[in-house]
Design a protein around this motif. Structure first.
Motif, PDB file in Angstrom:
ATOM      1  N   TYR A  92      -5.272   0.943  -5.274  1.00 54.46           N
ATOM      2  CA  TYR A  92      -4.336   1.514  -4.228  1.00 54.46           C
ATOM      3  C   TYR A  92      -3.720   0.396  -3.526  1.00 54.46           C
ATOM      4  O   TYR A  92      -3.225   0.676  -2.416  1.00 54.46           O
ATOM      5  CB  TYR A  92      -5.197   2.362  -3.390  1.00 54.46           C
ATOM      6  CG  TYR A  92      -5.916   3.741  -4.076  1.00 54.46           C
ATOM      7  CD1 TYR A  92      -5.117   4.930  -3.984  1.00 54.46           C
ATOM      8  CD2 TYR A  92      -6.903   3.523  -4.605  1.00 54.46           C
ATOM      9  CE1 TYR A  92      -5.617   5.882  -4.519  1.00 54.46           C
ATOM     10  CE2 TYR A  92      -7.438   4.568  -5.498  1.00 54.46           C
ATOM     11  CZ  TYR A  92      -6.904   5.677  -5.355  1.00 54.46           C
ATOM     12  OH  TYR A  92      -7.412   6.634  -6.229  1.00 54.46           O
ATOM     13  N   ASP A 115       1.700   7.829  -6.966  1.00 56.83           N
ATOM     14  CA  ASP A 115       1.820   6.251  -6.924  1.00 56.83           C
ATOM     15  C   ASP A 115       0.892   5.464  -7.964  1.00 56.83           C
ATOM     16  O   ASP A 115       1.461   4.499  -8.161  1.00 56.83           O
ATOM     17  CB  ASP A 115       1.324   6.061  -5.333  1.00 56.83           C
ATOM     18  CG  ASP A 115       2.332   6.602  -4.410  1.00 56.83           C
ATOM     19  OD1 ASP A 115       3.470   6.049  -4.432  1.00 56.83           O
ATOM     20  OD2 ASP A 115       2.138   7.644  -3.672  1.00 56.83           O
ATOM     21  N   VAL A 116      -0.363   6.028  -8.071  1.00 60.10           N
ATOM     22  CA  VAL A 116      -1.270   5.067  -9.044  1.00 60.10           C
ATOM     23  C   VAL A 116      -0.506   5.057 -10.202  1.00 60.10           C
ATOM     24  O   VAL A 116      -0.480   3.991 -10.874  1.00 60.10           O
ATOM     25  CB  VAL A 116      -2.579   6.138  -8.976  1.00 60.10           C
ATOM     26  CG1 VAL A 116      -3.436   5.358  -9.801  1.00 60.10           C
ATOM     27  CG2 VAL A 116      -3.184   6.074  -7.647  1.00 60.10           C
ATOM     28  N   THR A 159       0.801  -1.112  -0.191  1.00 61.72           N
ATOM     29  CA  THR A 159       0.088  -0.022  -0.092  1.00 61.72           C
ATOM     30  C   THR A 159       0.929   1.206  -0.087  1.00 61.72           C
ATOM     31  O   THR A 159       2.007   1.226   0.673  1.00 61.72           O
ATOM     32  CB  THR A 159      -0.884  -0.002   1.407  1.00 61.72           C
ATOM     33  OG1 THR A 159      -1.533  -1.379   1.377  1.00 61.72           O
ATOM     34  CG2 THR A 159      -1.947   1.130   1.122  1.00 61.72           C
ATOM     35  N   TYR A 160       0.447   2.317  -0.850  1.00 67.80           N
ATOM     36  CA  TYR A 160       1.305   3.671  -0.858  1.00 67.80           C
ATOM     37  C   TYR A 160       1.560   4.079   0.537  1.00 67.80           C
ATOM     38  O   TYR A 160       0.614   4.088   1.527  1.00 67.80           O
ATOM     39  CB  TYR A 160       0.770   4.493  -1.607  1.00 67.80           C
ATOM     40  CG  TYR A 160       0.213   3.975  -3.146  1.00 67.80           C
ATOM     41  CD1 TYR A 160       1.086   2.880  -3.686  1.00 67.80           C
ATOM     42  CD2 TYR A 160      -1.018   4.183  -3.491  1.00 67.80           C
ATOM     43  CE1 TYR A 160       0.354   2.400  -4.893  1.00 67.80           C
ATOM     44  CE2 TYR A 160      -1.508   3.721  -4.767  1.00 67.80           C
ATOM     45  CZ  TYR A 160      -0.757   2.842  -5.395  1.00 67.80           C
ATOM     46  OH  TYR A 160      -1.352   2.394  -6.609  1.00 67.80           O
ATOM     47  N   ARG A 179      -1.311  11.686  -7.137  1.00 66.88           N
ATOM     48  CA  ARG A 179      -1.667  10.593  -8.169  1.00 66.88           C
ATOM     49  C   ARG A 179      -0.414   9.781  -8.682  1.00 66.88           C
ATOM     50  O   ARG A 179      -0.488   8.764  -9.317  1.00 66.88           O
ATOM     51  CB  ARG A 179      -2.131  11.095  -9.599  1.00 66.88           C
ATOM     52  CG  ARG A 179      -3.614  11.855  -9.450  1.00 66.88           C
ATOM     53  CD  ARG A 179      -4.654  10.634  -9.128  1.00 66.88           C
ATOM     54  NE  ARG A 179      -4.923   9.926 -10.486  1.00 66.88           N
ATOM     55  CZ  ARG A 179      -5.677   8.996 -10.311  1.00 66.88           C
ATOM     56  NH1 ARG A 179      -6.479   8.362  -9.194  1.00 66.88           N
ATOM     57  NH2 ARG A 179      -5.838   8.161 -11.245  1.00 66.88           N
ATOM     58  N   LEU A 210     -11.022   0.283  -3.494  1.00 71.08           N
ATOM     59  CA  LEU A 210      -9.636   0.829  -3.590  1.00 71.08           C
ATOM     60  C   LEU A 210      -8.420  -0.189  -3.370  1.00 71.08           C
ATOM     61  O   LEU A 210      -7.366  -0.153  -3.609  1.00 71.08           O
ATOM     62  CB  LEU A 210      -9.403   1.712  -2.024  1.00 71.08           C
ATOM     63  CG  LEU A 210      -9.916   3.259  -2.146  1.00 71.08           C
ATOM     64  CD1 LEU A 210     -11.423   3.082  -1.870  1.00 71.08           C
ATOM     65  CD2 LEU A 210      -9.198   3.845  -1.167  1.00 71.08           C
ATOM     66  N   ALA A 225      -6.237   8.095   0.725  1.00 67.84           N
ATOM     67  CA  ALA A 225      -5.782   7.474  -0.278  1.00 67.84           C
ATOM     68  C   ALA A 225      -6.360   8.251  -1.762  1.00 67.84           C
ATOM     69  O   ALA A 225      -5.725   8.872  -2.465  1.00 67.84           O
ATOM     70  CB  ALA A 225      -6.537   6.096  -0.636  1.00 67.84           C
ATOM     71  N   GLU A 283      -8.672   2.506 -11.914  1.00 70.80           N
ATOM     72  CA  GLU A 283      -7.437   3.117 -11.461  1.00 70.80           C
ATOM     73  C   GLU A 283      -6.226   2.698 -12.189  1.00 70.80           C
ATOM     74  O   GLU A 283      -5.097   2.962 -11.988  1.00 70.80           O
ATOM     75  CB  GLU A 283      -7.376   3.612 -10.225  1.00 70.80           C
ATOM     76  CG  GLU A 283      -8.455   4.436  -9.623  1.00 70.80           C
ATOM     77  CD  GLU A 283      -8.925   5.664 -10.538  1.00 70.80           C
ATOM     78  OE1 GLU A 283      -8.225   6.607 -10.547  1.00 70.80           O
ATOM     79  OE2 GLU A 283     -10.004   5.453 -11.023  1.00 70.80           O
ATOM     80  N   ILE A 340      -0.576   6.416   2.594  1.00 70.06           N
ATOM     81  CA  ILE A 340      -2.028   5.800   2.896  1.00 70.06           C
ATOM     82  C   ILE A 340      -1.466   5.204   4.441  1.00 70.06           C
ATOM     83  O   ILE A 340      -2.224   5.424   5.260  1.00 70.06           O
ATOM     84  CB  ILE A 340      -2.569   4.893   1.906  1.00 70.06           C
ATOM     85  CG1 ILE A 340      -2.732   5.361   0.615  1.00 70.06           C
ATOM     86  CG2 ILE A 340      -3.785   4.297   2.583  1.00 70.06           C
ATOM     87  CD1 ILE A 340      -3.203   4.604  -0.360  1.00 70.06           C
TER      88      ILE A 340
END
Ligand code: PLP
Length: 388
Positions: free
Chosen positions: A243, A292-293, A47-48, A290, A239, A285, A212, A51
């Motif tokens: 994410y 990381d996505v 997970t980023y 944006r 998510l 999140a 995403e 977050i």
């Protein structure tokens, strides 16, 4: 009846078809052979960071420790409304048009219990995410399958649904970018769905698990940006994939306020909502950068190209998908989905998902997930080239 016999509802669930493949995987591993699984769609990267940091802070806040409200925290609902406006151009009222779900799977399953009675029908894509068919069966209703075939771009032929099924239908499940086919929604399809739903009074459930994770500059729309969509439908936004939050169980249902109220009414009877710290992390999140996505999308795009090239080298031609985290490919001549998956396991010690796992129209295909670390994916791909 024996003490531990399952209910008739559970008995009515389709049998688990891949026990044999799993047994063979175990046997190979027991022989010390390193089996690489390209089966499950579960992101392999964390997970980023921003977050996780938001979650740390949220867990430290005692206001998150009590029973959550199934209506959701204001921060969560407002973050979704802002995200839907800026990302999709869709207006969502944070008061009545969005509430949390404990993952999209929970939401889809419970929508079946909220809206289906025995004798009712849910229209479900075939191949499709298994809960679209399992949910209706467990709710005592029926799933009517809508075949997704390559010649129609993997969208259902809505004109081919028999009248009696349309008359009995209460739910229509739609999912683009699509698991397992990787297809994206063609222009005009969501509009057509709204028309059909209006005409036959069917509640549309758009499962937005993959908007995403898209490639080659493609930007996936929300169903809720379609004119009239909120009158006839809801969207479930997860998510999990975009994410890297599969373990967190964080999703929301958005759109038609009356439908959301009915879902909420069901949920108040059976669960106690999404942990509020997870709600705050989910809000963070959506509000985050944006980058990381985007970086994840470029990783998946690179892996997609690696897989598509390797498949071409073994004679399997596929159009590179514009979205999701899967490559959906036809099995070579003379094979069924199951026999090809077994051959790949036997010869290359690589696991692919047989397409028939996702419904009868998945027969003749297999699915490769891109959620395997680069080194292992490269190894799997070179095994395919060497052994098949
Ligand atoms: C189409 C689709 N919907 C929903 C889910 C599950 O999402 P969640 O993790 O939010 O339950 C998946 C997971 O693979 C999926 O492919």
């Amino acid at each position: 009846m024996a003490l531990t016999d399952p209910s008739k509802r559970l008995e009515a669930m389709p049998p688990y078809m891949f026990a044999e493949l799993e047994r063979k995987i175990e046997a190979k591993r027991a022989q010390g052979i390193e089996v690489i699984s390209l089966g499950i769609g579960d992101p392999d990267t964390p997970t980023y960071r921003y977050i996780v940091d938001a979650m740390r802070e949220a867990v430290g806040d005692p206001s998150t420790h009590r029973y959550p409200s199934n209506r959701g925290r204001t921060e969560f609902r407002e973050a979704f409304a802002d995200f839907y406006r800026s990302r999709f151009g869709a207006e969502i009222d944070p008061i009545g048009e969005v509430i949390p779900a404990i993952g999209a799977k929970e939401c889809i399953y419970n929508l079946c219990f909220a809206f289906l009675d025995p004798g009712d029908v849910a229209l479900a894509s075939d191949p499709g995410y298994p809960v679209y068919t399992g949910g209706p069966v467990l709710a005592g209703a029926e799933a009517h399958l809508l075949p997704l075939v390559p010649s129609l771009g993997f969208v259902p032929d809505l004109d081919a649904i028999p009248d009696d099924r349309l008359a009995a239908a209460r739910l229509l499940f739609v999912n683009y970018p699509n698991n397992p086919t990787g297809a994206v929604v063609p222009d005009g399809f969501f509009e057509r769905v709204v028309e059909l739903a209006r005409e036959h009074e069917i509640l549309v459930v758009h499962d937005n698990a993959y908007s995403e994770t898209t490639f080659d500059g493609y930007v996936a729309p929300s169903f809720l940006a379609t004119p009239g969509a909120k009158e006839v439908g809801v969207e479930v936004f997860s998510l999990s994939k975009g994410y890297n939050m599969t373990g967190w169980r964080c999703a929301a249902i958005l759109g038609n306020a009356d439908a959301i109220e009915t879902y909420w009414r069901l949920k108040t009877n059976i669960d106690s909502g999404l942990f509020e710290a997870v709600q705050l992390a989910g809000a963070a999140a959506l509000r985050g950068p944006r980058s990381d996505v985007e970086q994840m999308c470029s990783i998946y795009q690179r892996r997609r190209d690696l897989v598509v090239d390797a498949l071409a080298a073994i004679g399997v031609e596929v159009t590179p998908p514009k979205g999701t985290i899967y490559v959906w490919a036809p099995v070579p001549e003379g094979h069924s989905s199951a026999s090809f998956a077994e051959l790949v396991l036997e010869q290359a010690a690589v696991v692919v998902s047989p397409g028939s796992m996702y419904g009868p129209s998945g027969e003749g295909f297999f699915r490769i997930s891109l959620t395997t670390p680069d080194e292992l994916l490269t190894e799997a791909v070179s095994r395919l080239r060497a052994h098949l």
